[in-house]
Design a protein around this motif. Structure first.
Motif, PDB file in Angstrom:
ATOM      1  N   ASP A   1       0.819  -1.212   0.000  1.00 13.01           N
ATOM      2  CA  ASP A   1       0.000   0.000   0.000  1.00 13.01           C
ATOM      3  C   ASP A   1       0.853   1.263   0.000  1.00 13.01           C
ATOM      4  N   TYR A   2       2.117   1.115   0.336  1.00 14.92           N
ATOM      5  CA  TYR A   2       3.026   2.263   0.398  1.00 14.92           C
ATOM      6  C   TYR A   2       3.785   2.462  -0.911  1.00 14.92           C
ATOM      7  N   GLY A   3       3.628   1.532  -1.842  1.00 13.83           N
ATOM      8  CA  GLY A   3       4.334   1.596  -3.115  1.00 13.83           C
ATOM      9  C   GLY A   3       5.037   0.276  -3.399  1.00 13.83           C
ATOM     10  N   ASN A   4       5.805   0.260  -4.472  1.00 10.88           N
ATOM     11  CA  ASN A   4       6.477  -0.959  -4.920  1.00 10.88           C
ATOM     12  C   ASN A   4       7.959  -0.942  -4.567  1.00 10.88           C
ATOM     13  N   ILE A   5       8.484  -2.132  -4.281  1.00 11.97           N
ATOM     14  CA  ILE A   5       9.908  -2.321  -4.018  1.00 11.97           C
ATOM     15  C   ILE A   5      10.427  -3.345  -5.012  1.00 11.97           C
ATOM     16  N   ASP A   6      11.341  -2.947  -5.886  1.00  8.22           N
ATOM     17  CA  ASP A   6      11.919  -3.861  -6.871  1.00  8.22           C
ATOM     18  C   ASP A   6      13.249  -4.396  -6.352  1.00  8.22           C
ATOM     19  N   ILE A   7      13.440  -5.702  -6.524  1.00  4.25           N
ATOM     20  CA  ILE A   7      14.608  -6.381  -5.959  1.00  4.25           C
ATOM     21  C   ILE A   7      15.298  -7.211  -7.024  1.00  4.25           C
ATOM     22  N   GLU A   8      16.618  -7.144  -7.024  1.00  2.00           N
ATOM     23  CA  GLU A   8      17.453  -8.023  -7.841  1.00  2.00           C
ATOM     24  C   GLU A   8      18.030  -9.100  -6.938  1.00  2.00           C
ATOM     25  N   LEU A   9      17.849 -10.359  -7.303  1.00  2.00           N
ATOM     26  CA  LEU A   9      18.384 -11.477  -6.541  1.00  2.00           C
ATOM     27  C   LEU A   9      19.746 -11.878  -7.112  1.00  2.00           C
ATOM     28  N   PHE A  10      20.671 -12.246  -6.245  1.00  2.00           N
ATOM     29  CA  PHE A  10      22.044 -12.533  -6.664  1.00  2.00           C
ATOM     30  C   PHE A  10      22.193 -13.957  -7.191  1.00  2.00           C
ATOM     31  N   ASN A  11      22.815 -14.100  -8.361  1.00  2.00           N
ATOM     32  CA  ASN A  11      23.143 -15.427  -8.878  1.00  2.00           C
ATOM     33  C   ASN A  11      24.175 -16.130  -8.010  1.00  2.00           C
ATOM     34  N   GLU A  12      24.980 -15.342  -7.295  1.00  2.00           N
ATOM     35  CA  GLU A  12      26.063 -15.910  -6.497  1.00  2.00           C
ATOM     36  C   GLU A  12      25.565 -16.676  -5.275  1.00  2.00           C
ATOM     37  N   THR A  13      24.300 -16.485  -4.926  1.00  2.00           N
ATOM     38  CA  THR A  13      23.689 -17.255  -3.828  1.00  2.00           C
ATOM     39  C   THR A  13      22.533 -18.076  -4.411  1.00  2.00           C
ATOM     40  N   PRO A  14      22.860 -19.115  -5.179  1.00  2.00           N
ATOM     41  CA  PRO A  14      21.856 -19.790  -6.017  1.00  2.00           C
ATOM     42  C   PRO A  14      20.710 -20.432  -5.241  1.00  2.00           C
ATOM     43  N   TYR A  15      20.984 -21.027  -4.083  1.00  2.00           N
ATOM     44  CA  TYR A  15      19.907 -21.697  -3.360  1.00  2.00           C
ATOM     45  C   TYR A  15      18.945 -20.701  -2.725  1.00  2.00           C
ATOM     46  N   HIS A  16      19.466 -19.597  -2.240  1.00  2.00           N
ATOM     47  CA  HIS A  16      18.608 -18.584  -1.646  1.00  2.00           C
ATOM     48  C   HIS A  16      17.803 -17.857  -2.728  1.00  2.00           C
ATOM     49  N   ARG A  17      18.436 -17.622  -3.884  1.00  2.00           N
ATOM     50  CA  ARG A  17      17.700 -17.025  -5.003  1.00  2.00           C
ATOM     51  C   ARG A  17      16.587 -17.955  -5.457  1.00  2.00           C
ATOM     52  N   ALA A  18      16.936 -19.231  -5.672  1.00  2.00           N
ATOM     53  CA  ALA A  18      15.952 -20.198  -6.144  1.00  2.00           C
ATOM     54  C   ALA A  18      14.819 -20.371  -5.129  1.00  2.00           C
TER      55      ALA A  18
ATOM     56  N   ARG B   1      -0.417  -1.437  12.339  1.00  2.00           N
ATOM     57  CA  ARG B   1      -1.232  -1.523  11.132  1.00  2.00           C
ATOM     58  C   ARG B   1      -0.559  -2.499  10.183  1.00  2.00           C
ATOM     59  N   ASP B   2      -1.293  -3.528   9.724  1.00  2.00           N
ATOM     60  CA  ASP B   2      -0.699  -4.524   8.833  1.00  2.00           C
ATOM     61  C   ASP B   2      -0.142  -3.879   7.569  1.00  2.00           C
ATOM     62  N   VAL B   3       1.084  -4.240   7.232  1.00  2.00           N
ATOM     63  CA  VAL B   3       1.700  -3.806   5.977  1.00  2.00           C
ATOM     64  C   VAL B   3       1.774  -5.050   5.088  1.00  2.00           C
ATOM     65  N   LYS B   4       0.698  -5.301   4.349  1.00  2.36           N
ATOM     66  CA  LYS B   4       0.601  -6.510   3.539  1.00  2.36           C
ATOM     67  C   LYS B   4       1.399  -6.367   2.241  1.00  2.36           C
ATOM     68  N   MET B   5       1.742  -7.518   1.678  1.00  2.00           N
ATOM     69  CA  MET B   5       2.512  -7.513   0.438  1.00  2.00           C
ATOM     70  C   MET B   5       1.983  -8.545  -0.548  1.00  2.00           C
ATOM     71  N   LYS B   6       2.337  -8.318  -1.785  1.00  2.00           N
ATOM     72  CA  LYS B   6       2.188  -9.281  -2.864  1.00  2.00           C
ATOM     73  C   LYS B   6       3.499  -9.256  -3.626  1.00  2.00           C
ATOM     74  N   VAL B   7       4.030 -10.426  -3.976  1.00  2.00           N
ATOM     75  CA  VAL B   7       5.316 -10.496  -4.681  1.00  2.00           C
ATOM     76  C   VAL B   7       5.091 -11.110  -6.053  1.00  2.00           C
ATOM     77  N   VAL B   8       5.601 -10.410  -7.080  1.00  2.00           N
ATOM     78  CA  VAL B   8       5.457 -10.880  -8.460  1.00  2.00           C
ATOM     79  C   VAL B   8       6.820 -10.872  -9.134  1.00  2.00           C
ATOM     80  N   LEU B   9       6.954 -11.679 -10.174  1.00  2.00           N
ATOM     81  CA  LEU B   9       8.181 -11.706 -10.959  1.00  2.00           C
ATOM     82  C   LEU B   9       8.185 -10.530 -11.931  1.00  2.00           C
ATOM     83  N   LEU B  10       9.377  -9.974 -12.177  1.00  2.00           N
ATOM     84  CA  LEU B  10       9.557  -8.936 -13.182  1.00  2.00           C
ATOM     85  C   LEU B  10      10.208  -9.529 -14.416  1.00  2.00           C
TER      86      LEU B  10
END
Length: 236
Positions: free
Chosen positions: A81-98, A225-234
């Motif tokens: 509700d506060y806006g969008n946060i875009d994130i890049e996941l690191f290839n160097e940490t493959p299991y955490h990214r996956a 106050r709940d800060v809910k999220m939805k996560v989608v792929l870019l």
């Protein structure tokens, strides 16, 4: 160390004794822990995903080893509700990214909240006090991830990292359902070597700052106050 050689050692650690959990006064300086408890139940097929076996700590690394090969996505958007946060996941940490991509495709994060806010330090998300999120955890399975802290990533402001489990956990195994974003400037470098930095904010840091200012319960650090999220792929 490559994780395929790490698995036997990882399994050994899981059968050893556990240490003490840090006190509340040490929470900010020494530990960022999961606030959720997971249990195992039978699995069901999710939309747009192949059916999976209920995961546990022994099976998750082989599962993610194969999953990582076929699911190369690296960019996600957290919608709030506060806006969008875009994130890049690191290839160097493959299991955490996956793992994060897998949970995103399972729609796990949708409806979860930023459940822990520490002013000028971090915001932590992926949990909820709602039964729907607990059901999702149960359906996917109970598991922990080994740390991957030797890739040279520091906990700069905007880094996305994974908290340790809420169980007694001397080896800093990570809670896979939760994550935190560093707000502290220029960074929270006392966390380096203890938590796996697996991504970074590439747009929307002002949204992170807004969430960090939400009023919280003083004892639990849970937002009033709940800060809910939805996560989608870019698509990048």
């Amino acid at each position: 160390m490559k994780f395929k050689y790490f698995l036997p050692l990882f399994i050994f650690f899981l059968t050893t004794g556990c240490g003490e959990t840090p006190s509340k006064s040490e929470k900010k300086e020494n530990a960022i822990q999961s606030t959720g408890t997971q249990k195992r139940i039978s699995e069901k097929e999710e939309k747009n995903e192949k059916p999976i076996e209920t995961l546990n700590t022994r099976s998750v690394i082989p599962f993610l080893f194969d999953y990582e090969k076929e699911n190369k996505e690296r960019y996600v958007r957290i919608i709030t509700d506060y806006g969008n946060i875009d994130i890049e996941l690191f290839n160097e940490t493959p299991y955490h990214r996956a793992n994060f991509i897998f949970l995103t495709k399972q729609n796990y994060f949708d409806g979860s909240v930023f459940h822990r806010i520490v002013k000028d330090f971090i915001i932590q998300g992926g949990n909820s006090d709602g039964w729907d999120i607990r059901k999702k955890r149960q359906k996917i399975g109970y598991y922990l991830l080994p740390p991957d802290t030797k890739k040279g990533f520091k906990h700069h402001r905007g880094i996305v990292s994974m908290p340790s489990s809420d169980i007694d956990n001397p080896h800093q195994f990570a809670s896979p359902y939760e994550f935190f974003i560093v707000v502290q400037s220029p960074g929270a470098y006392h966390l380096d070597g203890n938590y796996t930095a697996f991504g970074k904010v590439i747009a929307g840091m002002e949204v992170v700052d807004k969430i960090n200012q939400v009023e919280t319960d003083e004892k639990s650090e849970w937002p009033k106050r709940d800060v809910k999220m939805k996560v989608v792929l870019l698509d990048r």
